[in-house]
Write an enzyme that holds these catalytic residues in place. Structure first.
Site, PDB file in Angstrom:
ATOM      1  N   HIS A 148       0.915  -1.219   0.053  1.00 22.72           N
ATOM      2  CA  HIS A 148       0.045  -0.051   0.049  1.00 22.72           C
ATOM      3  C   HIS A 148       0.953   1.199  -0.015  1.00 22.72           C
ATOM      4  O   HIS A 148       1.830   1.505   0.846  1.00 22.72           O
ATOM      5  CB  HIS A 148      -0.980  -0.049   1.225  1.00 22.72           C
ATOM      6  CG  HIS A 148      -1.702   1.130   1.771  1.00 22.72           C
ATOM      7  ND1 HIS A 148      -2.335   1.920   1.030  1.00 22.72           N
ATOM      8  CD2 HIS A 148      -1.386   1.848   2.799  1.00 22.72           C
ATOM      9  CE1 HIS A 148      -2.721   3.125   1.692  1.00 22.72           C
ATOM     10  NE2 HIS A 148      -2.200   3.041   2.925  1.00 22.72           N
TER      11      HIS A 148
ATOM     12  N   ASP B   3     -28.450 -21.386  16.934  1.00 21.88           N
ATOM     13  CA  ASP B   3     -29.539 -21.957  17.077  1.00 21.88           C
ATOM     14  C   ASP B   3     -29.463 -23.017  16.078  1.00 21.88           C
ATOM     15  O   ASP B   3     -28.873 -23.034  14.976  1.00 21.88           O
ATOM     16  CB  ASP B   3     -30.691 -21.259  16.925  1.00 21.88           C
ATOM     17  CG  ASP B   3     -30.921 -20.525  15.576  1.00 21.88           C
ATOM     18  OD1 ASP B   3     -29.855 -20.334  14.918  1.00 21.88           O
ATOM     19  OD2 ASP B   3     -31.738 -20.045  15.216  1.00 21.88           O
TER      20      ASP B   3
ATOM     21  N   TYR C 272      -5.957   9.243   1.930  1.00 21.47           N
ATOM     22  CA  TYR C 272      -6.241   9.696   3.175  1.00 21.47           C
ATOM     23  C   TYR C 272      -5.036  10.647   3.291  1.00 21.47           C
ATOM     24  O   TYR C 272      -3.780  10.351   2.621  1.00 21.47           O
ATOM     25  CB  TYR C 272      -6.346   8.448   4.249  1.00 21.47           C
ATOM     26  CG  TYR C 272      -5.168   7.608   4.584  1.00 21.47           C
ATOM     27  CD1 TYR C 272      -3.990   8.053   5.243  1.00 21.47           C
ATOM     28  CD2 TYR C 272      -5.107   6.394   4.079  1.00 21.47           C
ATOM     29  CE1 TYR C 272      -3.003   7.170   5.272  1.00 21.47           C
ATOM     30  CE2 TYR C 272      -4.155   5.532   3.987  1.00 21.47           C
ATOM     31  CZ  TYR C 272      -3.009   5.739   4.610  1.00 21.47           C
ATOM     32  OH  TYR C 272      -2.102   4.992   4.882  1.00 21.47           O
TER      33      TYR C 272
END
Length: 823
Positions: A232, A553, A263
């Site tokens: 990156h 469940d 960013y």
């Protein structure tokens, strides 16, 4: 997700592999809980060993669509805020600012603000002018608004690692650098030691916190770790005149320009920029050089690869467009930093059943590091974490999702989509199709619209049913977001199920075969309901952990004295049962070798009965009963169950006979206007009946009574978790059915719910779990975790920033006397 009693009764000699932020955090959390015989092994030099922690830019944005990831990040912020080294804080709470430069992104930020409210993170949508105030270097003209989170900020990862190392050492832990792991010793299926180039370290528990080296460690242990490292890009500008007066490392919020996959953060008078805009750059973890080898290749550290200028150029243009002050600055330095991605973007946590005592804490970013460490430490010491971890459980991946090719392809796509606006139903595009039911060809002929889950292609509706759509306005138009991955055909399929009969592909539901002399006693002890019934009985029951939390469940069919078929939810159920099974019990996953068709609707008996000599009448084949019989030429296991609230059966057969079963039912159903129906209609119908979906509506954070499934608990027997339920207080919260007041309104799930509850101070009272339009009721149904509220109470659900009125309802919303199922 708790470890077994046998695991926890062993010694507490722990070896952690990796002294990055995760390993250091885990050593701190374990020693704080009294496990002080902890050794942390690191192949590089301390305190900066050269993994992802050593180059991480430190951005901590807490908000995520995942409640669990948000909880991890919140704890990380809380913990790092309390740490410092030599007077330097380990966290700068400068806040976070996410920008929108398109209407689609602005809408997504409203949705993210909803997540933040649901999960307890402070945040607000702000104007473009306010964005400019927070970041004066912005070109305000291209900004439509932003999402400001004042408690987010910058983690000094290496300092936080040092601070936690010192605390762990003060309690007895030791940290050894320059120790390269070369092997994992084991005996009788348990880990016994870690072998390094500088000696062997005995261990009762080994934790792989090796980051992108995780697959290397996993191979030594014989444990598969589905993790793909990718590089990156990160760069720093030259000094900026506009920041020349900066007195601190960072003063402005960390900034996201997600519309361009960028960013930004301050480095005093420079700006650091990270980009996800470039092509994926996969890294082979087995080819990553050691620390010294990396330096020999002129790499600063093993995790820092040379900067690829050709990948950076488009992003640099976008940077200068957003921040014009960068125009003359240029880039001073850059590198391609390696870090970890999984096929679904979540961490990989837990103890391997293949090698007991071998734990994973992998694919964890700095943002979530302390939270993950706390959860894993709780899991190891107490037997379970205080937050739900099913999204991170190492068992969650199917075998078909563990191939290196799959992990690389999906991991790379996760990189591409880091900042994309993703719909909650949006599937990955590749590799598809991967897993298909035997009916796939027929579904394609009917124009099935497939989404994907667990690698399975799942029809959500069928274009062949388009002529059944009510064009007179019976289904309200949807907003653009909720209309994605939806069709009004779903309403037609739901109506056809209520009025006639429909076939549902239930093949992706997990099926386990449990056999052996001890099978009955084992299942009876492991689950909450009474399973001591004659063969032919089907029972809905729960798997609990020792604290009474709902692990899963199950639907358990007793097909013989010592033979059961168990309908389960995930690979974790198989893992949990197998961990506890005695030697005289055998458990086998039979999902891939079998298939299932749900035949439901008031005409279901008319369709099925002529195909068999067995009595399928209500008297001859009661609700929650099972029979092994034949339909036409096909041997089937028929179970009279219904998760859509209508008469019908689940019909199971082997995969090789699946297509014949479909064709047999389809041909017999022509006289009854049978249709094929998809998951979209199924979800609507099950919510009208109030049937819970494990992992969405309830997890191990909830007990059966607050989740509304207490009817499946028999307190007159012994079962795992009974003692916790025996001492449980009256539920202070409940899974609550809501009906939206406006017939045209819809929500999708995870939205905050505001209720007239005193003392909330404007905070939401809870959040939505499942939601779907109830076509029979003419209202959207939303189930939500809320304080106990009486029916008729008005609430508001926040949907993209708008408060949508809803009302607490009585359940079940449809057919409360069960007359349609039991006829």
């Amino acid at each position: 997700m708790s470890s077994t009693p046998e695991t926890r009764q062993r010694g507490h000699q722990v070896v952690i592999i990796g002294a990055g932020i995760v390993g250091c955090s885990l050593a701190d959390e374990l020693t704080a809980r009294g496990w002080t015989d902890v050794t942390v092994l690191e192949q590089g030099p301390l305190p900066a060993p050269g993994g992802s922690t050593s180059h991480a830019p430190g951005l901590v944005f807490q908000t995520s669509p995942s409640k669990t990831l948000t909880a991890f990040a919140r704890y990380t912020v809380e913990k790092f805020n309390s740490l410092q080294v030599d007077g330097v804080p380990c966290f700068d709470p400068v806040g976070g600012l996410e920008l929108a430069t398109t209407p689609e992104r602005l809408a997504d930020l409203h949705r993210r603000a909803g997540y933040a409210a649901s999960w307890g993170v402070r945040g607000e949508i702000v104007s473009a002018a306010r964005c400019k105030e927070l970041w004066p270097l912005l070109d305000e003209s291209i900004v439509l608004g932003g999402f400001h989170t004042p408690d987010d900020g910058l983690a000094r990862a290496l300092l936080a690692a040092r601070a936690q190392t010192a605390r762990a050492e003060s309690r007895g832990a030791r940290f050894l650098d320059r120790h390269t792991v070369t092997g994992i010793e084991q005996q009788d299926g348990r880990v016994t030691a870690v072998v390094t180039d500088r000696g062997t370290f005995p261990a009762d528990h080994v934790v792989s916190a090796a980051g992108f080296w995780g697959p290397v460690i996993g191979r030594m242990a014989g444990v598969d770790i589905p993790l793909q490292p990718l590089a990156h890009q990160y760069a720093k500008t030259r000094p900026l005149a506009e920041l020349a007066a900066a007195a601190q490392e960072a003063e402005k919020p960390i900034l996201r320009f997600q519309d361009r996959d960028l960013y930004f953060r301050e480095h005093t008078d420079r700006i650091g920029i990270g980009s996800y805009a470039h092509r994926p750059l996969p890294v082979d973890p087995f080819a990553v050089p050691g620390y010294d080898a990396a330096r020999a290749y002129d790499m600063e550290m093993p995790s820092s690869y040379p900067f690829t200028e050709e990948d950076w150029a488009p992003s640099w243009d976008d940077c200068r467009r957003l921040l014009p002050a960068l125009g003359e600055a240029g880039i001073e330095e850059g590198f391609n930093g390696v870090f970890s991605f999984t096929p679904d973007g979540m961490p990989v946590l837990g103890e391997s059943r293949r090698l007991r005592g071998f734990w994973l804490a992998e694919a964890v970013w700095v943002t979530h590091s302390a939270g993950v460490a706390k959860a894993v430490a709780e899991w190891m010491v107490d037997g379970r974490a205080s937050v739900d971890l099913h999204e991170c459980d190492l068992t969650r991946f199917e075998d078909a999702q563990r191939s290196p090719a799959y992990v690389c392809e999906r991991g790379s796509q996760q990189f591409v989509e880091v900042y994309d606006v993703l719909h909650p139903l949006q599937p990955m595009e590749r590799p598809r199709p991967l897993r298909v039911s035997p009916f796939y060809a027929r579904q394609q002929e009917l124009g099935a619209y497939f989404l994907e889950g667990g690698g399975w292609e799942r029809p959500h509706w069928y274009e062949a049913n388009a002529p059944l759509v009510d064009t007179t306005g019976g289904v309200p138009e949807r907003d653009a977001w909720s209309a994605r991955y939806w069709s009004p055909i779903a309403a037609a399929e739901a109506r056809a199920t209520r009025e006639k009969v429909a076939l549902y592909d239930m093949t992706p539901l997990r099926r386990l075969e449990v056999t052996g002399p001890g099978a009955l006693g084992f299942l009876h002890r492991m689950t909450t309901n009474n399973l001591r019934k004659k063969p032919g009985a089907v029972t809905y029951t729960l798997l609990l952990d020792e604290r009474g939390g709902i692990r899963s469940d199950l639907t358990v069919a007793r097909l013989g004295a010592d033979r059961f078929q168990v309908g389960a939810n995930s690979p974790a159920d198989l893992d949990w049962l197998a961990r506890h099974a005695p030697d005289d019990v055998h458990i086998r996953d039979i999902t891939s070798g079998t298939c299932c068709i749900g035949v439901w609707g008031p005409l279901a008996r008319d369709l099925v009965q002529p195909l068999t000599r067995d009595d399928f009448s209500h008297e001859g084949f009661g609700y929650f009963r099972a029979k092994e019989t034949y339909l036409g030429h096909v041997p089937v296991t028929a179970m009279r169950l219904s998760y859509v609230g209508e008469l019908g059966w689940e019909l199971y057969t082997t995969a090789d006979l699946g297509l014949r079963l479909w064709d047999t039912l389809w041909e017999a159903g022509r006289a009854h206007d049978v249709i094929a129906a998809g998951r979209s209609a199924f979800n609507s119908l099950r919510l009208e009946k109030g049937y819970r979906a494990w992992g969405v509506d309830m997890t191990d954070e909830h007990d059966p009574y607050e989740a509304g499934v207490g009817f499946a608990v028999r307190m007159d027997k012994e079962f795992v978790g009974r003692e916790a339920l025996d001492s449980a207080a009256a539920p202070a919260r409940r899974l609550t059915p809501l009906l939206l007041d406006d017939p045209a309104a819809v929500v999708l799930g995870k939205e905050p719910v505001y209720a007239p509850t005193a003392g909330t101070g404007g905070a939401p009272a809870g959040y939505v779990t499942s939601a779907s339009y109830g076509y029979t009721l003419g209202r959207c149904i939303a189930y939500a975790w809320l304080p106990a509220l009486p029916a008729g109470t008005g609430v508001h659900i926040e949907y993209f920033g708008e408060k949508v009125p809803a009302t607490v309802a009585e359940e079940p919303l449809f057919d409360p006397k069960m007359t349609r199922i039991r006829r």
